[in-house]
Enzyme design. Structure first.
Site, PDB file in Angstrom:
ATOM      1  N   SER A 101      -8.102   8.185 -29.852  1.00  0.00           N
ATOM      2  CA  SER A 101      -7.313   9.278 -29.316  1.00  0.00           C
ATOM      3  C   SER A 101      -6.173   9.647 -30.270  1.00  0.00           C
ATOM      4  CB  SER A 101      -6.800   8.902 -27.918  1.00  0.00           C
ATOM      5  OG  SER A 101      -6.201   9.996 -27.278  1.00  0.00           O
ATOM      6  N   HIS A 126     -11.343  12.080 -29.113  1.00  0.00           N
ATOM      7  CA  HIS A 126     -11.659  12.692 -27.822  1.00  0.00           C
ATOM      8  C   HIS A 126     -10.529  13.621 -27.416  1.00  0.00           C
ATOM      9  CE1 HIS A 126      -9.610   9.613 -24.837  1.00  0.00           C
ATOM     10  NE2 HIS A 126      -8.763  10.113 -25.705  1.00  0.00           N
TER      11      HIS A 126
END
EC number: 3.4.21.92
Length: 225
Positions: A101, A126
């Site tokens: 992330s 993501h």
């Protein structure tokens, strides 16, 4: 039973007696930073503060930034990313374990040619998460801002990786794990290292090339897979 944070002896320059400090503070003095937990405002502010100090103390020596983190707040990640771009010194980002992330975003934000991974590390791309809850009016306002930040982060990923923004948007819609070879092909990193001594060689190459006006990314990219 937890062992706590180890303490090591350190003598402050100009002092005759050593004191014991925790190992992370000792490593900060060697210009080595760690992101080894969830990234929140407190952690981000500590990292930003140390980078500002190290840059003002000596703007000719680079910083090594080790990352093993599941990511965290978009605002915190953007703050750390912006500081890496703002300071004068090179920042070598190194993924060990997992950079997921916003941690993968920080990894990609390192100095070009000096974004590294160990052989068994992974990165994960993501959609960054935003907060929720509260009154409907504020939820709508927050949703608009979260979408704006996600689009900003997608554009910055595209800038740092060279990937089309359309592909970044698609790849951010699910958990996208990559090993070093795939991460290098994608443009998130420049180089896989197998031994920590390679960092010294990489730093020397970058230092030598800076004297001639820039870093030879082609040469650095050919080292490792």
């Amino acid at each position: 039973m937890p062992i706590g944070i180890p303490k090591v002896a350190y003598r402050i320059p100009g002092e005759s007696v050593s004191t014991y400090v925790d190992v992370y503070n000792r490593l900060y003095r060697e210009r080595i930073l760690f992101l080894g937990e969830d990234l929140d405002d407190e952690v981000a502010n500590q990292l930003i503060g140390v980078m500002v100090f190290l840059n003002s103390e000596d703007d000719t020596k680079g910083i090594f930034f080790y990352i093993n983190s599941p990511g965290g707040s978009m605002n915190s990640g953007l703050g750390v990313y912006d500081m890496i771009q703002h300071i004068n010194v090179d920042v070598t980002t190194i993924c060990m374990g997992l950079a997921a992330s916003m941690a993968s975003f920080i990894l990609a934000g390192g100095t070009p040619g000096q974004r590294l991974m160990f052989p068994h590390a992974r990165v994960m791309l993501h959609q960054p998460m935003g907060g929720n809850g509260g009154k409907a009016k504020y939820m709508v306002e927050e949703s608009v801002e979260v979408k704006r930040l996600r689009e900003l982060i997608a554009h910055l990923y595209a800038k740092r990786t060279g990937q089309p923004i359309e592909r970044i948007r698609i790849d951010m819609n699910r958990d996208n794990f990559m090993r070093p070879r795939a991460a290098k092909e994608y443009g998130l990193i420049d180089h896989m290292i197998t031994h920590i001594t390679e960092l010294d060689e990489l730093e020397k190459d970058a230092s030598d090339l800076r004297r001639f006006g820039g870093v030879d990314l082609t040469k650095l990219n050919k080292q490792g897979s």
